[in-house]
Each structure stands twice: as structure tokens, then as C-alpha cells.
Motif scaffolding. Structure first.
Motif, PDB file in Angstrom:
ATOM      1  N   GLN A 160      33.424  41.905  36.024  1.00  0.00           N
ATOM      2  CA  GLN A 160      34.206  41.726  37.245  1.00  0.00           C
ATOM      3  C   GLN A 160      34.937  40.398  37.170  1.00  0.00           C
ATOM      4  O   GLN A 160      34.337  39.371  36.878  1.00  0.00           O
ATOM      5  CB  GLN A 160      33.282  41.743  38.474  1.00  0.00           C
ATOM      6  CG  GLN A 160      32.620  43.069  38.745  1.00  0.00           C
ATOM      7  CD  GLN A 160      33.605  44.101  39.265  1.00  0.00           C
ATOM      8  OE1 GLN A 160      34.566  43.781  39.949  1.00  0.00           O
ATOM      9  NE2 GLN A 160      33.358  45.356  38.912  1.00  0.00           N
ATOM     10  N   VAL A 161      36.240  40.451  37.392  1.00  0.00           N
ATOM     11  CA  VAL A 161      37.054  39.231  37.422  1.00  0.00           C
ATOM     12  C   VAL A 161      37.988  39.298  38.619  1.00  0.00           C
ATOM     13  O   VAL A 161      38.196  40.354  39.210  1.00  0.00           O
ATOM     14  CB  VAL A 161      37.879  39.058  36.114  1.00  0.00           C
ATOM     15  CG1 VAL A 161      36.961  38.854  34.926  1.00  0.00           C
ATOM     16  CG2 VAL A 161      38.811  40.232  35.898  1.00  0.00           C
ATOM     17  N   MET A 162      38.568  38.186  38.951  1.00  0.00           N
ATOM     18  CA  MET A 162      39.577  38.139  40.015  1.00  0.00           C
ATOM     19  C   MET A 162      40.953  38.131  39.357  1.00  0.00           C
ATOM     20  O   MET A 162      41.250  37.268  38.536  1.00  0.00           O
ATOM     21  CB  MET A 162      39.390  36.889  40.864  1.00  0.00           C
ATOM     22  CG  MET A 162      38.074  36.859  41.634  1.00  0.00           C
ATOM     23  SD  MET A 162      37.931  38.181  42.837  1.00  0.00           S
ATOM     24  CE  MET A 162      38.977  37.583  44.133  1.00  0.00           C
ATOM     25  N   MET A 163      41.760  39.100  39.695  1.00  0.00           N
ATOM     26  CA  MET A 163      43.122  39.187  39.173  1.00  0.00           C
ATOM     27  C   MET A 163      44.069  39.157  40.361  1.00  0.00           C
ATOM     28  O   MET A 163      44.013  40.057  41.216  1.00  0.00           O
ATOM     29  CB  MET A 163      43.326  40.486  38.379  1.00  0.00           C
ATOM     30  CG  MET A 163      42.428  40.630  37.182  1.00  0.00           C
ATOM     31  SD  MET A 163      42.984  39.687  35.791  1.00  0.00           S
ATOM     32  CE  MET A 163      44.025  40.828  34.971  1.00  0.00           C
ATOM     33  N   ASP A 164      44.895  38.133  40.437  1.00  0.00           N
ATOM     34  CA  ASP A 164      45.839  37.973  41.547  1.00  0.00           C
ATOM     35  C   ASP A 164      45.122  38.012  42.892  1.00  0.00           C
ATOM     36  O   ASP A 164      45.585  38.642  43.846  1.00  0.00           O
ATOM     37  CB  ASP A 164      46.939  39.051  41.499  1.00  0.00           C
ATOM     38  CG  ASP A 164      47.771  38.976  40.232  1.00  0.00           C
ATOM     39  OD1 ASP A 164      48.021  37.838  39.773  1.00  0.00           O
ATOM     40  OD2 ASP A 164      48.149  40.037  39.709  1.00  0.00           O
ATOM     41  N   GLY A 165      43.943  37.388  42.944  1.00  0.00           N
ATOM     42  CA  GLY A 165      43.180  37.314  44.187  1.00  0.00           C
ATOM     43  C   GLY A 165      42.407  38.575  44.525  1.00  0.00           C
ATOM     44  O   GLY A 165      41.775  38.659  45.569  1.00  0.00           O
ATOM     45  N   GLU A 166      42.466  39.577  43.680  1.00  0.00           N
ATOM     46  CA  GLU A 166      41.761  40.841  43.902  1.00  0.00           C
ATOM     47  C   GLU A 166      40.700  41.035  42.824  1.00  0.00           C
ATOM     48  O   GLU A 166      40.932  40.729  41.655  1.00  0.00           O
ATOM     49  CB  GLU A 166      42.751  42.020  43.838  1.00  0.00           C
ATOM     50  CG  GLU A 166      43.814  42.004  44.904  1.00  0.00           C
ATOM     51  CD  GLU A 166      43.255  42.311  46.279  1.00  0.00           C
ATOM     52  OE1 GLU A 166      42.336  43.139  46.385  1.00  0.00           O
ATOM     53  OE2 GLU A 166      43.732  41.689  47.252  1.00  0.00           O
ATOM     54  N   PRO A 167      39.531  41.567  43.209  1.00  0.00           N
ATOM     55  CA  PRO A 167      38.520  41.840  42.190  1.00  0.00           C
ATOM     56  C   PRO A 167      38.981  42.982  41.289  1.00  0.00           C
ATOM     57  O   PRO A 167      39.580  43.943  41.751  1.00  0.00           O
ATOM     58  CB  PRO A 167      37.274  42.235  42.993  1.00  0.00           C
ATOM     59  CG  PRO A 167      37.762  42.590  44.342  1.00  0.00           C
ATOM     60  CD  PRO A 167      39.087  41.907  44.550  1.00  0.00           C
TER      61      PRO A 167
END
Length: 128
Positions: A95-102
Motif C-alpha cells: 500500500q502506497v499513497m499516490m497523488d494523496g490516494e491510497p
């Protein structure tokens, strides 16, 4: 003569008489009074002392077994991790944050990402 045979021999030689004897608290108790040779008495005392020594050794061995068994379990878990084909072929999902979204991204397989860390921890005595 084995210890078992010796014990049986003592049992057959001992004299057993009804009697009354004093207790430590000034009371009396009816029971049996046993008469045996000093040789047999000393042997029985030696056996009782041996039992105490063996019980202490057993206590130490149980403690050592507990430690070794814990190591065995950790080794087995590490081996199972590396033996599982999916840990070598399936990508790890993280799980990562991409553009403020998980978001979930695929990484290298877990065994490759681990790079032997589980094995090193087990060998150093740490839990993986």
C-alpha cells in the motif's frame, strides 16, 4: 544385580511390625515400624539422593529443551517462508499513497525483497 532386583530383595528382607510412634507435635500415630540392615538403609538413602539429583537434571534438561524447541520452530518458519514458491514468484503487494490516494503497487516477490533477512534474524536468535 540391578537396582530393581536390589529393591525387591530389600522388600523381602525387611521386618515389619505394628507399632506406635511419636510425631513431632507430641502426638502419637499407629502404623508400622520397619527394621532393616544398615547396609540396606544406606543404599535406600543413596537411591533417594540420586532421585533428587536426577530431578534437578531433568529440570535443567526441560529448560534446555524449551530453548531448543523455540529455535526449531523459528528455523522451521523461516524454511517454510523460503520453500514457498509463491514467495519467489508472486509479486509483493504494498500500500502506497499516490497523488494523496491510497494505492496498491506490485513489488518484487517477498523472498527477493526479504534478501535473506528472515534467515539472518533466526540465526542471530531474533524472531523473524
Amino acid at each position: 544385580m540391578t537396582d530393581k532386583e536390589r529393591l525387591e530383595e530389600i522388600k523381602s528382607r525387611v521386618w515389619k511390625d505394628k507399632g506406635t510412634y511419636a510425631m513431632g507435635d507430641y502426638s502419637q500415630r499407629e502404623g508400622y515400624i520397619y527394621t532393616l540392615s544398615d547396609y540396606d538403609y544406606e543404599w535406600l538413602i543413596e537411591q533417594a539422593e540420586r532421585v533428587q539429583e536426577v530431578e534437578e537434571e531433568l529440570k535443567e534438561l526441560r529448560a534446555m529443551y524449551s530453548v531448543v524447541n523455540g529455535e526449531r520452530i523459528r528455523y522451521k518458519q523461516a524454511l517454510e517462508f523460503y520453500a514457498d514458491e509463491e514467495n519467489w514468484t508472486e509479486p509483493s503487494r504494498q500500500q502506497v499513497m499516490m497523488d494523496g490516494e491510497p494505492d496498491t503497487v506490485d513489488g518484487p516477490p517477498w523472498a527477493i525483497e526479504d534478501s535473506g533477512e528472515k534467515a539472518r534474524q533466526v540465526l542471530e536468535g531474533d524472531k523473524p
